[in-house]
Scaffold this motif. Structure first.
Motif, PDB file in Angstrom:
ATOM      1  N   LEU A 170       0.820  -1.214   0.000  1.00  0.00           N
ATOM      2  CA  LEU A 170       0.000   0.000   0.000  1.00  0.00           C
ATOM      3  C   LEU A 170       0.856   1.268   0.000  1.00  0.00           C
ATOM      4  O   LEU A 170       0.461   2.300  -0.545  1.00  0.00           O
ATOM      5  N   GLN A 171       2.020   1.179   0.616  1.00  0.00           N
ATOM      6  CA  GLN A 171       2.904   2.350   0.712  1.00  0.00           C
ATOM      7  C   GLN A 171       3.879   2.468  -0.456  1.00  0.00           C
ATOM      8  O   GLN A 171       4.734   3.340  -0.446  1.00  0.00           O
ATOM      9  N   SER A 172       3.732   1.615  -1.455  1.00  0.00           N
ATOM     10  CA  SER A 172       4.600   1.693  -2.631  1.00  0.00           C
ATOM     11  C   SER A 172       4.426   3.039  -3.329  1.00  0.00           C
ATOM     12  O   SER A 172       3.351   3.648  -3.266  1.00  0.00           O
ATOM     13  N   PRO A 173       5.463   3.542  -3.988  1.00  0.00           N
ATOM     14  CA  PRO A 173       5.333   4.809  -4.727  1.00  0.00           C
ATOM     15  C   PRO A 173       4.144   4.763  -5.675  1.00  0.00           C
ATOM     16  O   PRO A 173       3.921   3.755  -6.355  1.00  0.00           O
ATOM     17  N   PRO A 174       3.343   5.811  -5.709  1.00  0.00           N
ATOM     18  CA  PRO A 174       2.146   5.808  -6.558  1.00  0.00           C
ATOM     19  C   PRO A 174       2.476   5.728  -8.041  1.00  0.00           C
ATOM     20  O   PRO A 174       3.499   6.243  -8.495  1.00  0.00           O
ATOM     21  N   ARG A 175       1.607   5.064  -8.776  1.00  0.00           N
ATOM     22  CA  ARG A 175       1.739   4.969 -10.229  1.00  0.00           C
ATOM     23  C   ARG A 175       0.798   5.979 -10.878  1.00  0.00           C
ATOM     24  O   ARG A 175      -0.070   6.555 -10.209  1.00  0.00           O
ATOM     25  N   PRO A 176       0.945   6.221 -12.174  1.00  0.00           N
ATOM     26  CA  PRO A 176      -0.016   7.096 -12.859  1.00  0.00           C
ATOM     27  C   PRO A 176      -1.439   6.570 -12.694  1.00  0.00           C
ATOM     28  O   PRO A 176      -1.688   5.377 -12.845  1.00  0.00           O
ATOM     29  N   LYS A 177      -2.340   7.439 -12.314  1.00  0.00           N
ATOM     30  CA  LYS A 177      -3.760   7.126 -12.120  1.00  0.00           C
ATOM     31  C   LYS A 177      -4.010   6.167 -10.956  1.00  0.00           C
ATOM     32  O   LYS A 177      -5.085   5.572 -10.857  1.00  0.00           O
ATOM     33  N   SER A 178      -3.025   6.005 -10.070  1.00  0.00           N
ATOM     34  CA  SER A 178      -3.241   5.129  -8.917  1.00  0.00           C
ATOM     35  C   SER A 178      -4.103   5.845  -7.878  1.00  0.00           C
ATOM     36  O   SER A 178      -4.084   7.070  -7.770  1.00  0.00           O
ATOM     37  N   ILE A 179      -4.873   5.075  -7.141  1.00  0.00           N
ATOM     38  CA  ILE A 179      -5.703   5.642  -6.089  1.00  0.00           C
ATOM     39  C   ILE A 179      -4.940   5.600  -4.767  1.00  0.00           C
ATOM     40  O   ILE A 179      -3.917   4.939  -4.654  1.00  0.00           O
ATOM     41  N   SER A 180      -5.409   6.330  -3.778  1.00  0.00           N
ATOM     42  CA  SER A 180      -4.689   6.424  -2.509  1.00  0.00           C
ATOM     43  C   SER A 180      -4.628   5.060  -1.831  1.00  0.00           C
ATOM     44  O   SER A 180      -5.479   4.191  -2.054  1.00  0.00           O
ATOM     45  N   PRO A 181      -3.624   4.829  -0.984  1.00  0.00           N
ATOM     46  CA  PRO A 181      -3.525   3.540  -0.296  1.00  0.00           C
ATOM     47  C   PRO A 181      -4.752   3.242   0.562  1.00  0.00           C
ATOM     48  O   PRO A 181      -5.171   2.088   0.663  1.00  0.00           O
ATOM     49  N   PHE A 182      -5.331   4.263   1.157  1.00  0.00           N
ATOM     50  CA  PHE A 182      -6.535   4.080   1.961  1.00  0.00           C
ATOM     51  C   PHE A 182      -7.698   3.650   1.073  1.00  0.00           C
ATOM     52  O   PHE A 182      -8.477   2.760   1.416  1.00  0.00           O
ATOM     53  N   ASP A 183      -7.798   4.277  -0.092  1.00  0.00           N
ATOM     54  CA  ASP A 183      -8.844   3.935  -1.059  1.00  0.00           C
ATOM     55  C   ASP A 183      -8.661   2.499  -1.557  1.00  0.00           C
ATOM     56  O   ASP A 183      -9.628   1.756  -1.724  1.00  0.00           O
ATOM     57  N   GLN A 184      -7.423   2.107  -1.787  1.00  0.00           N
ATOM     58  CA  GLN A 184      -7.140   0.733  -2.211  1.00  0.00           C
ATOM     59  C   GLN A 184      -7.620  -0.259  -1.152  1.00  0.00           C
ATOM     60  O   GLN A 184      -8.254  -1.280  -1.464  1.00  0.00           O
ATOM     61  N   ALA A 185      -7.316   0.054   0.117  1.00  0.00           N
ATOM     62  CA  ALA A 185      -7.696  -0.836   1.209  1.00  0.00           C
ATOM     63  C   ALA A 185      -9.214  -0.937   1.340  1.00  0.00           C
ATOM     64  O   ALA A 185      -9.762  -2.037   1.477  1.00  0.00           O
ATOM     65  N   VAL A 186      -9.896   0.205   1.289  1.00  0.00           N
ATOM     66  CA  VAL A 186     -11.352   0.197   1.428  1.00  0.00           C
ATOM     67  C   VAL A 186     -12.006  -0.555   0.275  1.00  0.00           C
ATOM     68  O   VAL A 186     -12.976  -1.293   0.465  1.00  0.00           O
ATOM     69  N   THR A 187     -11.470  -0.407  -0.927  1.00  0.00           N
ATOM     70  CA  THR A 187     -12.015  -1.121  -2.081  1.00  0.00           C
ATOM     71  C   THR A 187     -11.892  -2.627  -1.905  1.00  0.00           C
ATOM     72  O   THR A 187     -12.819  -3.381  -2.217  1.00  0.00           O
ATOM     73  N   LEU A 188     -10.755  -3.070  -1.384  1.00  0.00           N
ATOM     74  CA  LEU A 188     -10.587  -4.498  -1.112  1.00  0.00           C
ATOM     75  C   LEU A 188     -11.604  -4.989  -0.084  1.00  0.00           C
ATOM     76  O   LEU A 188     -12.109  -6.105  -0.171  1.00  0.00           O
ATOM     77  N   LEU A 189     -11.910  -4.140   0.898  1.00  0.00           N
ATOM     78  CA  LEU A 189     -12.794  -4.529   1.990  1.00  0.00           C
ATOM     79  C   LEU A 189     -14.271  -4.491   1.621  1.00  0.00           C
ATOM     80  O   LEU A 189     -15.106  -5.055   2.329  1.00  0.00           O
ATOM     81  N   THR A 190     -14.602  -3.834   0.524  1.00  0.00           N
ATOM     82  CA  THR A 190     -16.018  -3.697   0.157  1.00  0.00           C
ATOM     83  C   THR A 190     -16.349  -4.298  -1.200  1.00  0.00           C
ATOM     84  O   THR A 190     -17.392  -4.928  -1.366  1.00  0.00           O
ATOM     85  N   ASP A 191     -15.462  -4.089  -2.157  1.00  0.00           N
ATOM     86  CA  ASP A 191     -15.784  -4.402  -3.556  1.00  0.00           C
ATOM     87  C   ASP A 191     -15.035  -5.617  -4.077  1.00  0.00           C
ATOM     88  O   ASP A 191     -14.915  -5.803  -5.280  1.00  0.00           O
ATOM     89  N   SER A 192     -14.538  -6.449  -3.167  1.00  0.00           N
ATOM     90  CA  SER A 192     -13.789  -7.626  -3.622  1.00  0.00           C
ATOM     91  C   SER A 192     -14.141  -8.845  -2.761  1.00  0.00           C
ATOM     92  O   SER A 192     -14.553  -8.692  -1.603  1.00  0.00           O
ATOM     93  N   PRO A 193     -13.950 -10.053  -3.308  1.00  0.00           N
ATOM     94  CA  PRO A 193     -14.224 -11.276  -2.550  1.00  0.00           C
ATOM     95  C   PRO A 193     -13.067 -11.650  -1.632  1.00  0.00           C
ATOM     96  O   PRO A 193     -12.616 -12.799  -1.610  1.00  0.00           O
ATOM     97  N   ALA A 194     -12.558 -10.693  -0.892  1.00  0.00           N
ATOM     98  CA  ALA A 194     -11.428 -10.941   0.000  1.00  0.00           C
ATOM     99  C   ALA A 194     -11.833 -11.910   1.103  1.00  0.00           C
ATOM    100  O   ALA A 194     -12.909 -11.793   1.689  1.00  0.00           O
ATOM    101  N   SER A 195     -10.970 -12.846   1.411  1.00  0.00           N
ATOM    102  CA  SER A 195     -11.225 -13.824   2.461  1.00  0.00           C
ATOM    103  C   SER A 195     -11.149 -13.143   3.833  1.00  0.00           C
ATOM    104  O   SER A 195     -10.607 -12.041   3.964  1.00  0.00           O
ATOM    105  N   PRO A 196     -11.680 -13.791   4.876  1.00  0.00           N
ATOM    106  CA  PRO A 196     -11.556 -13.221   6.221  1.00  0.00           C
ATOM    107  C   PRO A 196     -10.108 -12.927   6.619  1.00  0.00           C
ATOM    108  O   PRO A 196      -9.827 -11.894   7.224  1.00  0.00           O
ATOM    109  N   LYS A 197      -9.175 -13.819   6.254  1.00  0.00           N
ATOM    110  CA  LYS A 197      -7.767 -13.591   6.590  1.00  0.00           C
ATOM    111  C   LYS A 197      -7.204 -12.378   5.858  1.00  0.00           C
ATOM    112  O   LYS A 197      -6.434 -11.594   6.430  1.00  0.00           O
ATOM    113  N   LEU A 198      -7.592 -12.211   4.590  1.00  0.00           N
ATOM    114  CA  LEU A 198      -7.105 -11.063   3.830  1.00  0.00           C
ATOM    115  C   LEU A 198      -7.707  -9.775   4.380  1.00  0.00           C
ATOM    116  O   LEU A 198      -7.013  -8.768   4.522  1.00  0.00           O
TER     117      LEU A 198
END
Length: 308
Positions: A198-226
């Protein structure tokens, strides 16, 4: 007859009556205080919130109650508030009534930041304890509609009771990685490694690390461990703060956490009992999109084997 006449009968003067509550000695003598550990402070603040909710008192707004009428519950509440005040470096001097910030290494804002990491660590434990499940589609129901993602990343929305295919959903972004459904299942669940991604240098058009995390938690089939790993990683992001108990736009209660960057502010409301994300608000605070707000209220998320 004065308010404190009954206390004088017991051999107590007015100052003694005012300071007759748990923690008074520590509060009166505190000049320089060392902050509690992150976890201990989080527990103190949680107890204060619970006591405040029970008594109907708001922290930060003083209500004067004659000491002779203090109940055991209210005395305990005052003691908790005192503990929190000392723990966060806020010292009240009983001799002149002045209040000032402590000169220790911990500040109130730092305490709130530390508490955010402890809260997210606790939510990580809650998430890890959820039952694992599976299905052909990941279903996300919000206040504006329902969407489905298939294992092949086909994206569907339901309108008027009919499902429409809207093409392929973009892969989930995690730092330098772009992951589809299969790749997501192969992603590390280690919180330290996830934080590094999440803390990797941002790429072009990349979203914020917090946004990445929230997207995984809401919009993805992430397992309980993930999900557990992602929550814990979020607590390691610089700029994360705990805002406290709030209600989302539908009136559901939860705990709010925010993440501030140079040009944006993200705020998420979490159900502490289930680890579910109730609401997410992203606001541009600078740049060409300054003032633009993206708001999502999640009614439910989970697996399903059919659309509709």
């Amino acid at each position: 007859m004065s308010t404190y006449d009954d206390t004088k009968a017991n051999g107590m003067n007015e100052r003694g009556a005012l300071l007759d509550f748990p923690g008074a000695d520590e509060l009166a003598t505190a000049g320089h205080v060392e902050p509690l550990s992150e976890r201990a402070l989080a527990r103190v603040l949680a107890e204060v919130e619970a006591a405040v909710a029970t008594e109907g008192t708001t922290v930060g707004v003083a209500t004067v109650t004659p000491i002779r009428r203090l109940t055991g519950r209210r005395r305990a509440l005052i003691g908790l508030l005192t503990t929190a005040a000392v723990a966060t470096g806020v010292v009240t001097y009983a001799n002149n009534g002045t209040t000032s910030a402590g000169t220790g290494t911990g500040t109130h804002s730092e305490a709130r930041a530390n508490t955010a990491s402890v809260f997210l660590d606790d939510i990580s434990t809650v998430a890890a304890g959820q039952s694992a499940s599976s299905g052909k589609y990941w279903k996300t129901r919000t206040t504006v509609g329902t969407a489905y993602i298939s294992q092949s990343m086909d994206y569907y929305v339901v309108n008027g009771g009919k499902a429409y295919r809207k093409g392929l959903r973009p892969d989930w972004q995690v730092g330098p990685k772009d992951l589809d459904w299969k790749g997501l299942g192969q992603l590390t669940t280690d919180s330290g490694k996830l934080l590094g991604l999440l803390q990797s240098p941002p790429r072009p058009k990349s979203i914020s690390p917090f946004d990445q995390a929230v997207t995984l938690l809401t919009d993805s089939p992430a397992s309980p461990k993930l999900r557990a790993g992602v929550f814990k990683a979020m607590g390691g992001l610089k700029g994360v703060k705990l805002l406290g108990q709030v209600k989302d736009s539908t009136g559901r209660g939860g705990t709010a956490v925010e993440f501030a960057e140079a040009k944006s502010l993200g705020q998420v409301i979490v159900d502490p009992k289930t680890s579910a994300i109730l609401e997410y608000t992203f606001t541009w605070t600078a740049g060409p999109s300054k003032g633009k707000v993206t708001h999502q209220t999640f009614l439910s998320t989970g697996f399903t084997d059919k659309i509709g």
